[in-house]
Motif scaffolding. Structure first.
Motif, short mmCIF file in Angstrom:
data_model
loop_
_atom_site.label_atom_id
_atom_site.label_comp_id
_atom_site.label_asym_id
_atom_site.label_seq_id
_atom_site.Cartn_x
_atom_site.Cartn_y
_atom_site.Cartn_z
N THR A 3 0.86 -1.17 0.00
CA THR A 3 0.00 0.00 0.00
C THR A 3 0.90 1.23 0.00
N HIS A 4 0.82 1.97 -1.06
CA HIS A 4 1.62 3.18 -1.19
C HIS A 4 0.87 4.36 -0.61
N LYS A 5 1.61 5.29 -0.05
CA LYS A 5 1.02 6.47 0.59
C LYS A 5 0.13 7.26 -0.38
N ILE A 6 0.53 7.31 -1.66
CA ILE A 6 -0.24 8.11 -2.62
C ILE A 6 -1.65 7.55 -2.84
N PHE A 7 -1.85 6.24 -2.62
CA PHE A 7 -3.17 5.65 -2.83
C PHE A 7 -4.22 6.31 -1.94
N SER A 8 -3.82 6.67 -0.72
CA SER A 8 -4.78 7.26 0.22
C SER A 8 -4.74 8.79 0.22
N MET A 9 -3.89 9.37 -0.63
CA MET A 9 -3.80 10.83 -0.72
C MET A 9 -5.00 11.35 -1.52
N ASN A 12 -7.73 15.73 -4.90
CA ASN A 12 -7.83 17.19 -4.99
C ASN A 12 -6.64 17.89 -4.34
N ARG A 13 -5.84 17.16 -3.60
CA ARG A 13 -4.61 17.73 -3.02
C ARG A 13 -3.49 17.78 -4.07
N VAL A 14 -3.48 16.84 -5.00
CA VAL A 14 -2.43 16.74 -6.02
C VAL A 14 -2.83 17.48 -7.30
N LEU A 51 -13.35 16.16 -7.33
CA LEU A 51 -12.51 17.15 -6.66
C LEU A 51 -13.20 17.70 -5.41
N GLU A 52 -14.50 17.93 -5.50
CA GLU A 52 -15.27 18.44 -4.36
C GLU A 52 -15.35 17.41 -3.23
N LYS A 53 -15.51 16.14 -3.60
CA LYS A 53 -15.62 15.08 -2.59
C LYS A 53 -14.31 14.87 -1.83
N GLY A 54 -13.21 15.17 -2.48
CA GLY A 54 -11.92 14.94 -1.84
C GLY A 54 -11.53 13.48 -1.77
N ASN A 55 -12.02 12.69 -2.73
CA ASN A 55 -11.70 11.27 -2.74
C ASN A 55 -10.21 11.04 -2.92
N ASP A 56 -9.74 9.94 -2.35
CA ASP A 56 -8.35 9.57 -2.52
C ASP A 56 -8.13 9.00 -3.93
N PHE A 57 -6.87 8.81 -4.29
CA PHE A 57 -6.55 8.30 -5.63
C PHE A 57 -7.20 6.95 -5.89
N GLU A 58 -7.20 6.10 -4.88
CA GLU A 58 -7.78 4.77 -5.05
C GLU A 58 -9.26 4.87 -5.43
N VAL A 83 6.69 3.28 -17.11
CA VAL A 83 5.27 3.11 -16.75
C VAL A 83 4.71 1.79 -17.25
N GLU A 84 5.18 1.32 -18.38
CA GLU A 84 4.65 0.08 -18.93
C GLU A 84 5.10 -1.16 -18.14
N GLU A 85 6.07 -0.99 -17.24
CA GLU A 85 6.58 -2.12 -16.46
C GLU A 85 6.08 -2.14 -15.02
N ILE A 86 5.27 -1.17 -14.65
CA ILE A 86 4.73 -1.12 -13.28
C ILE A 86 3.71 -2.24 -13.11
N GLU A 87 3.91 -3.05 -12.09
CA GLU A 87 3.05 -4.22 -11.89
C GLU A 87 1.80 -3.92 -11.07
N GLU A 88 1.88 -3.00 -10.13
CA GLU A 88 0.73 -2.65 -9.29
C GLU A 88 -0.25 -1.84 -10.15
N PRO A 89 -1.46 -2.37 -10.39
CA PRO A 89 -2.41 -1.70 -11.30
C PRO A 89 -2.74 -0.26 -10.93
N LEU A 90 -3.02 0.02 -9.67
CA LEU A 90 -3.37 1.39 -9.29
C LEU A 90 -2.18 2.33 -9.47
N MET A 91 -1.00 1.89 -9.10
CA MET A 91 0.18 2.72 -9.27
C MET A 91 0.40 3.00 -10.76
N GLN A 92 0.15 2.01 -11.60
CA GLN A 92 0.31 2.22 -13.04
C GLN A 92 -0.67 3.27 -13.55
#
Length: 116
Positions: A3-9, A12-14, A51-58, A83-92
């Protein structure tokens, strides 16, 4: 699965960073939004709602109406990783978006960025 930190970021912050990066190179918020819509299938209203909801990347990517199948043709290096070699689907998916914004900021022709 790592679980990468960016998944829960919050997306709308990024998002403002995406816009600033593009604007520094003479591009517009509208172009950033168009690329996000192209990638995810969101309408402009749907994107604004996310953006209004503030949902995380996931959640942002999980609720995407239809990821563009042409995104698989996005190739290259972002953050030192192909990017084409990233195995984690969400990170890709996140890195696909990063790559699109990077190409926009580098002045690549808009039509070529979208890979239609």
């Amino acid at each position: 699965m790592t679980t990468h930190k960016i998944f829960s970021m919050s997306f709308n912050r990024v998002y403002p960073s995406y816009v600033k990066k593009a604007e520094r190179k003479g591009k517009t918020k509208a172009e950033v939004d168009e690329l996000i819509r192209w990638l995810t299938g969101y309408t402009q209203e749907g994107l604004e709602e996310q953006l209004e909801k503030g949902n995380d990347f996931e959640t942002f990517f999980a609720e995407a109406p239809q990821m563009n199948p042409a995104r698989r043709s996005i190739k290259g290096v972002i953050c030192g990783i192909r990017v084409e070699e990233i195995e984690e689907p969400l990170m890709q998916e996140i890195r696909y978006l990063d790559k699109l914004i990077d190409e926009l900021a580098r002045g690549k022709k808009f039509e070529n960025i979208k890979r239609d």
